[in-house]
Structures are given as C-alpha cells and as structure tokens.
Design a protein around this motif. Sequence first.
Motif, mmCIF file in Angstrom:
data_model
loop_
_atom_site.group_PDB
_atom_site.id
_atom_site.type_symbol
_atom_site.label_atom_id
_atom_site.label_comp_id
_atom_site.label_asym_id
_atom_site.label_seq_id
_atom_site.Cartn_x
_atom_site.Cartn_y
_atom_site.Cartn_z
ATOM 1 N N GLY A 137 -21.824 25.146 5.893
ATOM 2 C CA GLY A 137 -20.983 24.980 4.715
ATOM 3 C C GLY A 137 -20.144 23.717 4.676
ATOM 4 O O GLY A 137 -19.417 23.492 3.713
ATOM 5 N N ASP A 168 -22.083 20.472 -5.356
ATOM 6 C CA ASP A 168 -23.127 21.265 -4.720
ATOM 7 C C ASP A 168 -23.877 20.478 -3.663
ATOM 8 O O ASP A 168 -24.952 20.876 -3.247
ATOM 9 C CB ASP A 168 -24.103 21.850 -5.737
ATOM 10 C CG ASP A 168 -23.399 22.850 -6.632
ATOM 11 O OD1 ASP A 168 -23.474 22.698 -7.830
ATOM 12 O OD2 ASP A 168 -22.721 23.735 -6.095
ATOM 13 N N ARG B 25 -15.813 26.810 0.900
ATOM 14 C CA ARG B 25 -15.214 26.048 1.993
ATOM 15 C C ARG B 25 -14.353 24.898 1.488
ATOM 16 O O ARG B 25 -13.290 24.628 2.000
ATOM 17 C CB ARG B 25 -16.323 25.484 2.892
ATOM 18 C CG ARG B 25 -17.072 26.554 3.662
ATOM 19 C CD ARG B 25 -16.216 27.103 4.793
ATOM 20 N NE ARG B 25 -16.868 28.243 5.444
ATOM 21 C CZ ARG B 25 -16.364 28.879 6.494
ATOM 22 N NH1 ARG B 25 -15.200 28.514 6.994
ATOM 23 N NH2 ARG B 25 -16.999 29.886 7.023
ATOM 24 N N LYS B 26 -14.865 24.206 0.459
ATOM 25 C CA LYS B 26 -14.196 22.972 0.038
ATOM 26 C C LYS B 26 -14.608 22.700 -1.409
ATOM 27 O O LYS B 26 -15.803 22.736 -1.709
ATOM 28 C CB LYS B 26 -14.690 21.836 0.949
ATOM 29 C CG LYS B 26 -13.782 20.632 1.032
ATOM 30 C CD LYS B 26 -14.312 19.652 2.074
ATOM 31 C CE LYS B 26 -13.693 18.283 1.885
ATOM 32 N NZ LYS B 26 -14.205 17.292 2.823
ATOM 33 N N GLY B 126 -19.781 24.216 -7.884
ATOM 34 C CA GLY B 126 -19.080 22.984 -7.517
ATOM 35 C C GLY B 126 -18.291 23.071 -6.219
ATOM 36 O O GLY B 126 -17.432 22.220 -5.967
ATOM 37 N N TRP B 127 -18.553 24.063 -5.430
ATOM 38 C CA TRP B 127 -17.889 24.225 -4.130
ATOM 39 C C TRP B 127 -18.907 24.082 -3.004
ATOM 40 O O TRP B 127 -20.034 24.539 -3.127
ATOM 41 C CB TRP B 127 -17.271 25.620 -4.011
ATOM 42 C CG TRP B 127 -16.081 25.854 -4.888
ATOM 43 C CD1 TRP B 127 -16.095 26.055 -6.237
ATOM 44 C CD2 TRP B 127 -14.715 25.924 -4.472
ATOM 45 N NE1 TRP B 127 -14.820 26.244 -6.698
ATOM 46 C CE2 TRP B 127 -13.944 26.171 -5.630
ATOM 47 C CE3 TRP B 127 -14.057 25.802 -3.248
ATOM 48 C CZ2 TRP B 127 -12.562 26.302 -5.599
ATOM 49 C CZ3 TRP B 127 -12.681 25.935 -3.206
ATOM 50 C CH2 TRP B 127 -11.937 26.178 -4.380
ATOM 51 N N TYR B 128 -18.495 23.471 -1.912
ATOM 52 C CA TYR B 128 -19.262 23.604 -0.682
ATOM 53 C C TYR B 128 -19.037 25.019 -0.166
ATOM 54 O O TYR B 128 -17.899 25.497 -0.138
ATOM 55 C CB TYR B 128 -18.812 22.580 0.361
ATOM 56 C CG TYR B 128 -19.084 21.163 -0.081
ATOM 57 C CD1 TYR B 128 -20.386 20.714 -0.258
ATOM 58 C CD2 TYR B 128 -18.038 20.289 -0.367
ATOM 59 C CE1 TYR B 128 -20.645 19.426 -0.693
ATOM 60 C CE2 TYR B 128 -18.285 19.000 -0.797
ATOM 61 C CZ TYR B 128 -19.592 18.568 -0.969
ATOM 62 O OH TYR B 128 -19.847 17.300 -1.397
ATOM 63 N N LYS B 129 -20.123 25.653 0.216
ATOM 64 C CA LYS B 129 -20.018 27.046 0.642
ATOM 65 C C LYS B 129 -20.812 27.240 1.934
ATOM 66 O O LYS B 129 -21.878 26.668 2.111
ATOM 67 C CB LYS B 129 -20.600 27.986 -0.432
ATOM 68 C CG LYS B 129 -19.872 27.963 -1.771
ATOM 69 C CD LYS B 129 -20.452 28.906 -2.805
ATOM 70 C CE LYS B 129 -21.713 28.418 -3.487
ATOM 71 N NZ LYS B 129 -21.527 27.268 -4.386
#
Lengths: 178, 178
Positions: A137, A168, B25-26, B126-129
């Motif tokens: 992540g 992403d 995460r971010k 749109g998030w780092y996961k």
Amino acid sequence: MRQTLSAPSMRLLYIHADYMEYETRKPTAIAEEVNDIDKRRRLEEVLVSFIAVENQDEGKIEEIANQAANDISETAARVGAQRILLYPYAHLSSELSDPETGVSTLRRLQEILRERGLETYRAPFGWYKSFKISCKGHPLSELSRHIVAGEEKTAPKGEERFIVLTPDGVEWRGRGRD
Amino acid sequence: MRQTLSAPSMRLLYIHADYMEYETRKPTAIAEEVNDIDKRRRLEEVLVSFIAVENQDEGKIEEIANQAANDISETAARVGAQRILLYPYAHLSSELSDPETGVSTLRRLQEILRERGLETYRAPFGWYKSFKISCKGHPLSELSRHIVAGEEKTAPKGEERFIVLTPDGVEWRGRGRD
C-alpha cells in the motif's frame, strides 16, 4: 498503432507484497508440466510481477526478456523487495502471444534474473491457481508497465524527473503513460 | 481503433474471493473525502470488481454505469458471490478518464447495484491502499471485461456458447477477446 501490434511486447503489473502464496488448482489444455514442489509456494517480502506476453516473435524472446529483466530488477531494488515472483497473467492483455512464446519468454526471464543473482520464482503457466496476496500500500507498491521490444527508455534517470505519481498509483514515464 | 478511443468505456477485472480487505494509507491530490467507516473494510465471499473508467464523456455516465451493472450482477450470480466490492484500479488502462468522471461513474454504479438489491461496497477513490485478497482459483474466479458504451452483447446467452475459457482464464465473448 499497427506498428506496435507487430512488435513483441509485455504488460506487467508489479505488486510489492508482504506475502504471496499460490496453489495450482486445475490444468488447462496448455498447462506446463509442474513438479510437486512448484505446485504451491509462499513467499514473503516479494515483488510479484504479473505478466502478459504479447505478439509472438520467437526471434525476439531474448530481447524482450532482457528488457523486462532490467525493469524488474530496477523496480525490486527501488522498493527494497527481497525476492521476485513471475506470475503469468493473461488478463493484462487482449493481444496475447501464443502459449509457447509466452512460457518460453517467462522461463528465459527467470533464467536471466537468476543469472544476475536475484532470488526469482515462477508460478506455473496454464493452470488455474488460487492465491493470497497482501499488497503493502505504499505509493510504489503498485506499478504497471508496457515494455515494447527495441524501445529504449528516453526519460532521464533519477526518480524526481523519471516518475510522476498520480491518483491510484499510475505512473507516467518516458514518452507516455504506462 | 480511433472510434473506440472516443467512446466511454470501462475495463474490469473480476476476482471471486474468499475475502478482500483494504485500508487507506495515503491520499493523492484528488482523493475523495472518506469517513472513518469506509477507510478500512473486510468482506467475505465477495466478487471484487477492479475498475478503470476510460475516456470521459459525462453525458454517458448513466449508460456505461448501467451496462457495467448488468455485467457485474450477472457475474456475481453466475459465480455465487454474496456481495460486491467496486475497487478503483487505474492500472487496468492507459486511457483513463479524468478523475471526476471516474469517481462519478463508480458512485453511480454502486447506486444502481444497490437499487437492484445487491449488497455493494465501494473502496475510496484516489487513495493509496493496502489490501489482502484470497482468490478462489476456480475457472471463473478471474475474469476480465472491456465494456464500451452502446455496444450490446452480440453473443448468444447460455454459458456453453457464450464463454470460451482459455489458459490462465481468459475469456472470449462476443466479437473479440477481452
């Protein structure tokens, strides 16, 4: 467009994983033979490279395998992965090579990476497999590539200019987005 | 080729999973706002739909979302998944829509599936996961699609003729391989 279609190429999706484990479930008509030891495996701290080989050209296997090996080894070093798993993944492409070219390219790629001293595994080709993966992540933990035989990287080295991270986790590099 | 480029479309990768869990995460610059409850989630017996929305055309959001909803609900029924997770995945495409179109399409898709009575979740855009997934490994547990607005399925219904399974789980359907 047409030019690209005839050039051997490869699509890759990298996932930097806490762990990846897989198990062969069922062979397809073109499954490669697999010994018991390769039927299941669990790896920790691994760069998983999901790979689709495109547009067969047996004469170019060496070239495309070397280009891919360069990119994989650079990426593994960049994210700090301790080992590499090559995982055939047809779903990344709608222009797959024939199976023989696909499996030959993956085997050669594994050889090259091992010759370079990298701990490299390869998941069986042509099998339905179950798998479990844990993606870390962080911003570089998911990256994608389209590698075309003979195309050199034109972007300057150095992470600041070379990589543009976007929503992403898409990267732009060199001449376009991959 | 050029015609396809201007039509709104969507690439999907389905994974029928024992479980899928994720955690934001971010945020990236275009991260959508997320309440605490949606920041992490674990789902069992789920059809995970990794999705890239391509080629913005805001007037066509309703059309492409409806076509995707049809395919997702058919697939969930076919594999016997109990719930659906829509997971934005830019790496499936090199022709992404703008972020606004992407997130609007995913939101609308979730609404449509819920209106049809399907238990449907959506991972933040749109998030780092980080994520953990367990893919079941049966022949229909990994499927890919390219859905183009306005293109109706031309292949006959009925699994025997409609689906051709090939090595690594690629499907041919209708007019070409996706």
